[in-house]
Scaffold this active site. Structure first.
Site, PDB file in Angstrom:
ATOM      1  N   HIS A  21       0.864  -1.190   0.000  1.00 22.95           N
ATOM      2  CA  HIS A  21       0.000   0.000   0.000  1.00 22.95           C
ATOM      3  C   HIS A  21       0.902   1.242   0.000  1.00 22.95           C
ATOM      4  O   HIS A  21       2.141   1.117  -0.025  1.00 22.95           O
ATOM      5  CB  HIS A  21      -0.991  -0.037   1.160  1.00 22.95           C
ATOM      6  CG  HIS A  21      -0.382  -0.112   2.536  1.00 22.95           C
ATOM      7  ND1 HIS A  21       0.545   0.795   3.001  1.00 22.95           N
ATOM      8  CD2 HIS A  21      -0.580  -0.996   3.552  1.00 22.95           C
ATOM      9  CE1 HIS A  21       0.882   0.490   4.245  1.00 22.95           C
ATOM     10  NE2 HIS A  21       0.230  -0.604   4.589  1.00 22.95           N
ATOM     11  N   HIS A  24       3.971   1.565   2.390  1.00 18.75           N
ATOM     12  CA  HIS A  24       5.200   0.865   1.977  1.00 18.75           C
ATOM     13  C   HIS A  24       5.924   1.660   0.890  1.00 18.75           C
ATOM     14  O   HIS A  24       7.150   1.805   0.914  1.00 18.75           O
ATOM     15  CB  HIS A  24       4.865  -0.534   1.441  1.00 18.75           C
ATOM     16  CG  HIS A  24       4.109  -1.389   2.398  1.00 18.75           C
ATOM     17  ND1 HIS A  24       2.895  -1.940   2.094  1.00 18.75           N
ATOM     18  CD2 HIS A  24       4.385  -1.772   3.679  1.00 18.75           C
ATOM     19  CE1 HIS A  24       2.455  -2.648   3.133  1.00 18.75           C
ATOM     20  NE2 HIS A  24       3.338  -2.551   4.102  1.00 18.75           N
ATOM     21  N   CYS A 130       2.192 -11.291  19.116  1.00 21.22           N
ATOM     22  CA  CYS A 130       1.352 -10.742  18.043  1.00 21.22           C
ATOM     23  C   CYS A 130       1.913 -11.225  16.715  1.00 21.22           C
ATOM     24  O   CYS A 130       3.054 -10.893  16.365  1.00 21.22           O
ATOM     25  CB  CYS A 130       1.319  -9.212  18.063  1.00 21.22           C
ATOM     26  SG  CYS A 130       0.508  -8.545  16.574  1.00 21.22           S
ATOM     27  N   CYS A 133       2.800  -8.329  14.249  1.00 17.75           N
ATOM     28  CA  CYS A 133       4.112  -7.702  14.480  1.00 17.75           C
ATOM     29  C   CYS A 133       5.235  -8.734  14.443  1.00 17.75           C
ATOM     30  O   CYS A 133       6.398  -8.370  14.371  1.00 17.75           O
ATOM     31  CB  CYS A 133       4.165  -7.022  15.845  1.00 17.75           C
ATOM     32  SG  CYS A 133       3.092  -5.607  16.047  1.00 17.75           S
ATOM     33  N   CYS A 155      -3.317  -6.276  20.195  1.00 12.80           N
ATOM     34  CA  CYS A 155      -2.100  -5.525  19.890  1.00 12.80           C
ATOM     35  C   CYS A 155      -2.504  -4.092  19.517  1.00 12.80           C
ATOM     36  O   CYS A 155      -3.411  -3.889  18.711  1.00 12.80           O
ATOM     37  CB  CYS A 155      -1.377  -6.189  18.717  1.00 12.80           C
ATOM     38  SG  CYS A 155      -0.173  -5.116  17.916  1.00 12.80           S
ATOM     39  N   HIS A 158      -1.949  -3.630  15.566  1.00 13.74           N
ATOM     40  CA  HIS A 158      -2.768  -4.381  14.608  1.00 13.74           C
ATOM     41  C   HIS A 158      -4.233  -4.558  15.003  1.00 13.74           C
ATOM     42  O   HIS A 158      -5.024  -5.042  14.197  1.00 13.74           O
ATOM     43  CB  HIS A 158      -2.133  -5.754  14.337  1.00 13.74           C
ATOM     44  CG  HIS A 158      -0.875  -5.660  13.522  1.00 13.74           C
ATOM     45  ND1 HIS A 158       0.365  -5.511  14.091  1.00 13.74           N
ATOM     46  CD2 HIS A 158      -0.691  -5.649  12.181  1.00 13.74           C
ATOM     47  CE1 HIS A 158       1.274  -5.432  13.139  1.00 13.74           C
ATOM     48  NE2 HIS A 158       0.669  -5.510  11.973  1.00 13.74           N
ATOM     49  N   LYS A 305      -3.193   4.900  11.403  1.00 10.92           N
ATOM     50  CA  LYS A 305      -2.136   4.368  10.556  1.00 10.92           C
ATOM     51  C   LYS A 305      -2.799   3.580   9.439  1.00 10.92           C
ATOM     52  O   LYS A 305      -3.596   2.682   9.700  1.00 10.92           O
ATOM     53  CB  LYS A 305      -1.226   3.450  11.355  1.00 10.92           C
ATOM     54  CG  LYS A 305      -0.153   2.811  10.510  1.00 10.92           C
ATOM     55  CD  LYS A 305       0.713   1.857  11.306  1.00 10.92           C
ATOM     56  CE  LYS A 305       1.811   1.264  10.451  1.00 10.92           C
ATOM     57  NZ  LYS A 305       1.896  -0.173  10.463  1.00 10.92           N
ATOM     58  N   LYS A 308      -3.539  -2.445   5.549  1.00 10.69           N
ATOM     59  CA  LYS A 308      -4.446  -3.353   4.842  1.00 10.69           C
ATOM     60  C   LYS A 308      -5.342  -4.078   5.836  1.00 10.69           C
ATOM     61  O   LYS A 308      -6.519  -4.285   5.587  1.00 10.69           O
ATOM     62  CB  LYS A 308      -3.636  -4.385   4.058  1.00 10.69           C
ATOM     63  CG  LYS A 308      -2.950  -3.844   2.842  1.00 10.69           C
ATOM     64  CD  LYS A 308      -3.903  -3.598   1.699  1.00 10.69           C
ATOM     65  CE  LYS A 308      -4.256  -4.919   1.021  1.00 10.69           C
ATOM     66  NZ  LYS A 308      -5.103  -4.714  -0.150  1.00 10.69           N
TER      67      LYS A 308
HETATM   68  N1  MSP Z   1       9.199  -7.133   7.583  1.00 11.36           N
HETATM   69  C1  MSP Z   1       9.245  -6.085   8.538  1.00 11.36           C
HETATM   70  C2  MSP Z   1      10.523  -5.268   8.373  1.00 11.36           C
HETATM   71  C3  MSP Z   1      11.786  -6.054   8.501  1.00 11.36           C
HETATM   72  S1  MSP Z   1      13.192  -5.080   8.244  1.00 11.36           S
HETATM   73  C4  MSP Z   1      14.467  -6.030   8.714  1.00 11.36           C
HETATM   74  C5  MSP Z   1       8.046  -5.147   8.344  1.00 11.36           C
HETATM   75  N2  MSP Z   1       7.453  -5.213   7.162  1.00 11.36           N
HETATM   76  S2  MSP Z   1       6.147  -4.398   6.768  1.00 11.36           S
HETATM   77  O1  MSP Z   1       5.878  -4.815   5.415  1.00 11.36           O
HETATM   78  O2  MSP Z   1       5.113  -4.622   7.724  1.00 11.36           O
HETATM   79  O3  MSP Z   1       6.469  -2.887   6.854  1.00 11.36           O
HETATM   80  C6  MSP Z   1       7.502  -2.331   6.102  1.00 11.36           C
HETATM   81  C7  MSP Z   1       7.590  -0.852   6.300  1.00 11.36           C
HETATM   82  O4  MSP Z   1       6.395  -0.212   5.866  1.00 11.36           O
HETATM   83  C8  MSP Z   1       7.822  -0.419   7.744  1.00 11.36           C
HETATM   84  O5  MSP Z   1       8.865   0.539   7.796  1.00 11.36           O
HETATM   85  C9  MSP Z   1       6.535   0.240   8.122  1.00 11.36           C
HETATM   86  O6  MSP Z   1       6.730   1.266   9.042  1.00 11.36           O
HETATM   87  C10 MSP Z   1       6.090   0.799   6.779  1.00 11.36           C
HETATM   88  N3  MSP Z   1       4.682   1.107   6.812  1.00 11.36           N
HETATM   89  C11 MSP Z   1       3.622   0.253   6.928  1.00 11.36           C
HETATM   90  N4  MSP Z   1       2.483   0.998   7.027  1.00 11.36           N
HETATM   91  C12 MSP Z   1       2.796   2.315   6.975  1.00 11.36           C
HETATM   92  C13 MSP Z   1       2.067   3.504   7.001  1.00 11.36           C
HETATM   93  N5  MSP Z   1       0.757   3.530   7.120  1.00 11.36           N
HETATM   94  N6  MSP Z   1       2.763   4.663   6.881  1.00 11.36           N
HETATM   95  C14 MSP Z   1       4.119   4.690   6.706  1.00 11.36           C
HETATM   96  N7  MSP Z   1       4.832   3.588   6.690  1.00 11.36           N
HETATM   97  C15 MSP Z   1       4.195   2.390   6.874  1.00 11.36           C
HETATM   98  O7  MSP Z   1       7.720  -4.419   9.255  1.00 11.36           O
END
Ligand code: MSP
Length: 520
Positions: A21, A24, A130, A133, A155, A158, A305, A308
């Site tokens: 999304h 990311h 969780c 997380c 959590c 989430h 935040k 998905k």
């Molecule tokens: N797999 C772990 C990271 C491991 S790094 C050794 C993870 N993955 S994630 O897919 O859930 O998230 C990846 C990144 O996307 C994180 O930095 C997270 O903060 C970011 N974001 C997820 N949702 C977000 C928002 N709504 N806004 C900004 N960044 C967001 O965590």
């Protein structure tokens, strides 16, 4: 160990349980802008991104979809995560998957090294886990559930119930590194950024650290613990190692010493993993800690935040299909102070697109080039006499170049764009006040007209160079239209105002065309 010559920057590696999304994509774009900037400053910049494919979350998703976890991961990587890089125009140097052999083998080497050095022991743990997380939670991390989860603890990130787990696992003696970590934060104030994140990390570590459970035996989707194949490595321990396995740890010493240490860009929800657990792992292994860890804010939708799992996710292509990748990149980097949360709205995006990109920058470029075509047959004039107003524009070009570079060195991407935009605004004001169309009416004003058009063209070229990491598509077209020499991305950004260029302009299509349809 490191020769420190490169600018190695990383994104978090993304869970492949679902598709990306815009949260990311935001992380990707920020890291890409910084990488492109440093590359264009003549540095040996290296951008790593990739996917986090082990652990319960992925395993459960795969089972629910009736495929093996590897099949699921392959499908999501090829159909969603790699395409994301095209969607938002990421120029990464590498893409690591935690299922790559180069990762698995060298992560095992790291673990064996810690085991041999006495940093790992067998223990038991009971706690609330969780799966969202992939982390054991403290009671203070939990809140009361609502709706279908009313009456149970969930959590806070989430909003899903946690699970009580009791396991016999391998533990990393993380608690022994608390003092070294506190000394690291103290001696190196830029290690964790921004300042609010640093303070939070320091007070967390000051409360004392527990040891970390680093293996699981209740499922087998993971990297096998090298000395005990009935256990797999805890997914975060595995994932964090991607930053060094991709950089050559354990298999390419030369590359590793060139690249490491890295700058990590992560969301604030995963800052502790990067600012506490990760440096503790590296200290235990005798490897240099990262250069810095920057925790950016969240994209909020409706005050929450965006995610998905909460059904607030917006796919990046929903934006880029209408506005293009440049607008996506510009909007999120400009509208949100890097390091703070920011609310996304279609209205704000449309308004900024129209006023800043289309009217502010795009029209300026089209008008100046059209006037050079019209009044000078496309030939860029070469005046010798300049007025004070012309000199002021030159001074702003230099100031914007320096100020933007300084802001980038602090990772303040939004400030860099604001500094560059002073030049956009001043050039627009300059064209309005100099009125080249009026000068063109009288041949007696020819020298003045030429000085004005020359000054405007120079200013535009400086803008193309400075904005290239942020809006690479539009600036590439502008550079071509200005007849700039060579590839724009080879022009030194730290000397942007001194760019050299061609003799003729060529017609330029609208850089940011009008958006007709209503969006949202
Ligand atoms: N797999 C772990 C990271 C491991 S790094 C050794 C993870 N993955 S994630 O897919 O859930 O998230 C990846 C990144 O996307 C994180 O930095 C997270 O903060 C970011 N974001 C997820 N949702 C977000 C928002 N709504 N806004 C900004 N960044 C967001 O965590």
């Amino acid at each position: 160990m490191s020769d420190g010559s490169s600018f190695y920057i990383t994104t978090p590696i993304f869970y492949v349980n679902d598709v990306p999304h815009i949260g990311h994509a935001y992380t990707e774009v920020a890291a890409d802008v910084l990488a492109r900037w440093h590359r264009q400053a003549g540095e040996d910049a290296w951008l790593l991104t990739g996917t986090d494919e082990h652990g319960q979350k992925i395993l459960r998703t795969a089972i629910a979809n009736g495929v093996t976890p590897k099949e699921w991961a392959d499908r999501l990587v090829e159909t969603a995560w790699k395409p994301l890089l095209q969607t938002v125009d990421i120029k990464n140097d590498d893409f690591i998957r935690t299922t790559d052999e180069r990762h698995e083998v060298n992560a095992q080497k790291f673990l064996q090294h810690l085991y041999d050095a006495g940093h790992i022991y067998t223990g038991e743990y009971e706690g609330f886990y969780c799966v969202g997380c992939e982390e054991y939670k403290q009671p203070s991390d939990l809140i009361d559930g609502t709706g279908e989860f009313a009456g149970v603890q969930v959590c806070a990130i989430h909003s899903i119930p946690v699970e009580l787990l009791h396991e016999k696992n391998y533990f990393f003696r993380m608690s022994t590194f608390a003092d070294q970590l506190l000394a690291l934060y103290e001696d190196n104030p830029d290690f964790v950024q921004p300042a609010a994140a640093r303070n939070e990390v320091i007070s967390f570590v000051k409360q004392g650290l527990s040891d970390l459970s680093i293996s699981r035996s209740s499922f087998d989707w993971g990297i096998k613990v090298p000395w005990d194949d009935t256990h797999v490595v805890y997914v975060w321990f595995d994932a964090l190692l991607n930053y060094i396995t991709a950089a050559g740890y354990g298999h390419d010493d030369e590359k590793f010493s060139r690249l490491w240490p890295a700058t990590h860009i992560v969301g604030k929800d995963i800052l502790r993993f990067h600012a506490v657990i990760w440096p503790a792992m590296l200290l235990a292994a005798g490897i240099e800690v990262p250069r810095r860890v920057f925790g950016h804010g969240w994209l909020l939708v409706g005050g929450e935040k965006m995610s998905k799992s909460k059904l607030t996710g917006i796919a990046p292509s929903q934006i880029t299909d209408t506005f293009g990748s440049d607008a996506f990149r510009y909007y999120f980097m400009r509208a949100i102070s890097f390091g703070q949360d920011g609310s996304f709205s279609w209205e704000d995006l449309s308004a900024r697109y129209q006023s800043e990109l289309a009217n502010g920058f795009g029209n300026l470029a089209s008008r100046v080039i059209a006037m050079v075509v019209r009044y000078c047959d496309g030939e860029i004039p070469t005046p010798t006499v300049f007025s004070e107003d012309d000199d002021l524009i030159r001074a702003t070009e230099k100031r914007a170049t320096d100020a933007a570079g300084e802001a980038i060195s602090r990772l303040a991407i939004h400030e860099a764009i604001a500094a560059i935009w002073e030049l956009v605004d001043e050039l627009n004001g300059y064209i309005t006040s100099q009125e080249p169309w009026a000068l063109a009416k009288d041949p007696a004003n020819r020298a003045r007209l030429e000085a004005v058009l020359f000054t405007a063209v120079r200013g535009l070229g400086t803008l193309a160079v400075l904005l290239s990491p942020i809006v690479p598509q539009a600036t590439g077209k502008l550079w071509q239209a200005l007849g700039g020499s060579g590839e724009l991305t080879d022009v030194r950004i730290d000397q942007a105002w001194q760019w050299t260029g061609g003799t003729h302009v060529s017609p330029l299509e609208a850089l940011f065309p009008r958006i007709e349809a209503t969006v949202g």
